[in-house]
Design a protein around this motif. Sequence first.
Motif, short mmCIF file in Angstrom:
data_model
loop_
_atom_site.label_atom_id
_atom_site.label_comp_id
_atom_site.label_asym_id
_atom_site.label_seq_id
_atom_site.Cartn_x
_atom_site.Cartn_y
_atom_site.Cartn_z
N MET A 354 -79.49 -67.41 55.00
CA MET A 354 -79.19 -68.72 54.40
C MET A 354 -80.37 -69.68 54.52
O MET A 354 -80.58 -70.54 53.67
N ILE A 357 -84.08 -67.59 52.64
CA ILE A 357 -84.14 -67.31 51.21
C ILE A 357 -84.49 -68.61 50.49
O ILE A 357 -83.86 -69.65 50.72
N ASP A 358 -85.49 -68.54 49.64
CA ASP A 358 -85.94 -69.71 48.89
C ASP A 358 -85.24 -69.71 47.52
O ASP A 358 -85.74 -69.12 46.57
N ALA A 359 -84.07 -70.35 47.46
CA ALA A 359 -83.33 -70.36 46.20
C ALA A 359 -82.50 -71.64 46.10
O ALA A 359 -82.20 -72.27 47.12
N ALA A 360 -82.13 -72.00 44.89
CA ALA A 360 -81.31 -73.20 44.68
C ALA A 360 -79.97 -73.07 45.39
O ALA A 360 -79.47 -74.02 45.99
N CYS A 361 -79.37 -71.88 45.33
CA CYS A 361 -78.07 -71.65 45.96
C CYS A 361 -78.09 -70.35 46.75
O CYS A 361 -78.47 -69.30 46.21
N VAL A 362 -77.69 -70.41 48.02
CA VAL A 362 -77.55 -69.20 48.82
C VAL A 362 -76.10 -69.11 49.30
O VAL A 362 -75.52 -70.11 49.72
N TYR A 363 -75.53 -67.91 49.21
CA TYR A 363 -74.11 -67.71 49.49
C TYR A 363 -73.89 -66.78 50.67
O TYR A 363 -74.60 -65.78 50.81
N HIS A 364 -72.89 -67.07 51.46
CA HIS A 364 -72.41 -66.13 52.47
C HIS A 364 -70.98 -65.72 52.11
O HIS A 364 -70.10 -66.58 51.94
N PHE A 370 -70.33 -68.83 41.35
CA PHE A 370 -69.92 -70.23 41.54
C PHE A 370 -71.05 -71.24 41.30
O PHE A 370 -70.84 -72.44 41.41
N ASP A 372 -72.48 -73.41 39.34
CA ASP A 372 -71.99 -74.01 38.09
C ASP A 372 -71.50 -75.43 38.43
O ASP A 372 -70.83 -75.63 39.44
N ARG A 392 -82.10 -79.62 42.01
CA ARG A 392 -82.19 -78.17 42.17
C ARG A 392 -80.78 -77.62 42.19
O ARG A 392 -79.92 -78.19 42.87
N PRO A 394 -77.07 -76.54 40.32
CA PRO A 394 -76.25 -77.13 39.25
C PRO A 394 -76.48 -78.64 39.18
O PRO A 394 -76.48 -79.32 40.20
N LEU B 105 -64.27 -72.71 49.55
CA LEU B 105 -65.71 -72.52 49.59
C LEU B 105 -66.34 -73.81 50.12
O LEU B 105 -66.04 -74.90 49.64
N THR B 403 -84.17 -79.67 47.85
CA THR B 403 -82.87 -79.39 48.46
C THR B 403 -82.46 -77.95 48.16
O THR B 403 -83.04 -77.29 47.29
N LYS B 404 -81.49 -77.48 48.90
CA LYS B 404 -80.97 -76.13 48.72
C LYS B 404 -79.47 -76.24 48.97
O LYS B 404 -79.04 -76.94 49.88
N TYR B 405 -78.68 -75.58 48.13
CA TYR B 405 -77.24 -75.52 48.40
C TYR B 405 -76.95 -74.26 49.19
O TYR B 405 -77.35 -73.16 48.80
N GLN B 406 -76.23 -74.43 50.32
CA GLN B 406 -75.79 -73.28 51.12
C GLN B 406 -74.27 -73.23 51.00
O GLN B 406 -73.59 -74.21 51.31
N LEU B 407 -73.75 -72.09 50.52
CA LEU B 407 -72.31 -71.98 50.28
C LEU B 407 -71.72 -70.92 51.21
O LEU B 407 -72.19 -69.78 51.24
N TYR B 408 -70.68 -71.32 51.96
CA TYR B 408 -70.06 -70.42 52.92
C TYR B 408 -68.65 -70.06 52.46
O TYR B 408 -67.82 -70.94 52.25
N GLY B 409 -68.41 -68.76 52.33
CA GLY B 409 -67.10 -68.31 51.86
C GLY B 409 -66.48 -67.29 52.77
O GLY B 409 -67.01 -66.97 53.83
N LYS B 414 -64.98 -65.31 41.42
CA LYS B 414 -64.58 -66.13 40.28
C LYS B 414 -63.52 -65.41 39.46
O LYS B 414 -63.71 -64.29 39.02
#
Lengths: 415, 415
Positions: A354, A357-364, A370, A372, A392, A394, B105, B403-409, B414
């Motif tokens: 998390m 990783i160099d990305a706009a969105c990182v998921y666990h 998602f 969007d 950066r 959505p 999420l 910025t970076k979005y970190q999403l925890y699920g 979807k």
Amino acid sequence: MYTLDEIGKKAKQVTTTLAKASTEDKNEALRLIAKELIENQEQILEENAKDLKSAEEKGISTSVIDRIRLTEERIKGMSDALVQLTELDDPIGRVLEQWQRPNQLEIRKTAVPIGVIGIIYEARPNVTVDAASLCLKTGNAVVLRGSSSAIHSNIAIVSVIQKALKQSSLPVDSVQLIEDTDRKTAERMFRLNTYLDVLIPRGSKKLIDTVVSQSSVPVLETGAGNCHMYIDHDADPDMAVQLVINAKTQRPSVCNAIETVLIEKQWFKTHGKQLIEALKAHDVKMHGDHAVITLDDSIIEADETDWETEYLDLEIAIKTVESVDDAIDHINHYGTSHSEAIISQTEDHTVRFMNEIDAACVYHNASTRFTDGFEFGFGAEIGISTQKLHARGPMGLEALTSTKYQLYGNGQYKA
Amino acid sequence: MYTLDEIGKKAKQVTTTLAKASTEDKNEALRLIAKELIENQEQILEENAKDLKSAEEKGISTSVIDRIRLTEERIKGMSDALVQLTELDDPIGRVLEQWQRPNQLEIRKTAVPIGVIGIIYEARPNVTVDAASLCLKTGNAVVLRGSSSAIHSNIAIVSVIQKALKQSSLPVDSVQLIEDTDRKTAERMFRLNTYLDVLIPRGSKKLIDTVVSQSSVPVLETGAGNCHMYIDHDADPDMAVQLVINAKTQRPSVCNAIETVLIEKQWFKTHGKQLIEALKAHDVKMHGDHAVITLDDSIIEADETDWETEYLDLEIAIKTVESVDDAIDHINHYGTSHSEAIISQTEDHTVRFMNEIDAACVYHNASTRFTDGFEFGFGAEIGISTQKLHARGPMGLEALTSTKYQLYGNGQYKA
């Protein structure tokens, strides 16, 4: 037909009025446009038919023709979206930060419109309404430049929007269309820094690359998604399979679908077969490394280009890796900094993924689908930014705002 | 000497390490650089002497030579600034927003470094240390491109910085200098999108305009300041005079100094003489409209170019206006959206001015000279942005973050 400079100048001239428009004035304009779209749908569909006829005559592909096509249902959808937009909070005028300096000078950082936004887009005439309404909601003037393939539809739609604006308290020139579809005009638009504060390209990678490389006006770049899912050694097998299938097959043509799955070797030994069979059952064409191709004859051996490819189709690359480090290295090398996911139960691996990783969105433990604006709860979406400045990931309405510092004093001067 | 591509590649490679560097590791590196600058000042001054000699031989103006010149005192200043920077909060890693979606999420928006920052600047070798240290503090890799007139100084300084970095836990390639001062190399740098996330030009308007017009890499634009002060009908005369004098004369060469004063007619009738005499006493050369020139023989009649000119000197344009509306129109037409002030006791006029002026900073009853990262309390300043995207107004460390979005699920996909 106005020249590009006249259009730019008129847009710039209405920015002061738009910036001070009340929330209710802006929402009223949106409601009027929603109403006029329905009342004038016959005229819009007639003009759209001209674009469709011309596209068919030119032998344009059916998928592009479908993007040009308007129907009563699609116009209803556009109209409904306008009404929904009125329900969102107005991002303009919010005091974002406020503090006082030791000399008693009071500083407020306030959200304001950007000014004049240029939108360059392809086939879809619904973008005309979508882009115009998002700009109006945020108090921005908009200069639209669609493609020649939808020019009749776009002229009809903008004429309906302007008809509605005439009944509203917002200036008619808040929404303008460049009717000249000559490529040279677009190229001049890229350099119209005098009037445009930002350019937003919406469409193919080729369009975006052209705008980024030629524009001297700042660009809000929405980019390609070569997205990955990494399955860690202890990933729950059912969850991992379900998330790969969802992220790949739920809508393969979109930028937040995954293109490569990276699998830790031990997990692959134990559960690889289950994943391969699930992908096969969903008709996904597979490219794999040496370990992967041994599992099924239908899997094609992957090469370097597969790690770089955004298939945007029922097609996937599969690679086994030694560790989460290998996965991070692969993603930071081949990824496009869009959306990346780890499926894991190991906290240390998750934290590293998390963070590193160099990305706009990182998921666990979730699907990358998602990424969007609506799924994030923004209620609207301008696009998904893959650049690092301004916005950066959505982009909701806030991405169409700038800020202004307001400083209140009682005679302070600099010593 | 490395090629531009090699430099870009090396910068990109260290971004992962830099992004996860701890606050203490970054501060330790800054302290080491501060120490090494002092310990190696003899070598730096020797190399600086070469630049000075070469500049003198080329007949470069004394004001530019002064910008190139380093002294023990100036090096001490650079070193002290580094230590001060360690005392500022680390902007990286802060959770800026956090919310949960109905599907559970969890979304976090976190501040991260931008990545690789390119800085293009002129004469002043102190920018080398300043830019490098701000980038390090924010976990960014930096690629520096100074001018040929300071190349010996710059090479010496970057070599000292890298010597310090070797002793630190940050990668040596975090700070690199493009030693090739050929103009073509700079032009290739403008298009190095593969490696550079942003370009920041620091220097003359000409330099900035060149970068904005030629760069495909996103630019953080810092611009010119054609700033105004509007004196309303009921402005306190002593305050108004003091603020005009401060904003014009305290340091006339800077972008937040005023260039034109707009005066409501009645105020001018009553207090104009007092203002003119104060300006005269401060040796300010005046250009005025018809009403203004009648007050003193030394005032030159102003023409259109005066309203457009950023004098950056003890020189000012003075115009009488009918109302706050006239003032707003004039400023939104001629201003460069930098810093604008109203001196008034009328709330309605103040509110309209503060809201309707399109500028990075608008002031009520205060000098425009406070548009500055340190005066805002940021503790550091990258520059003053006059563009609308990413950052507007004085830019502190936050402007060097993305910025970076970190999403925890827990298995969300979807539907």
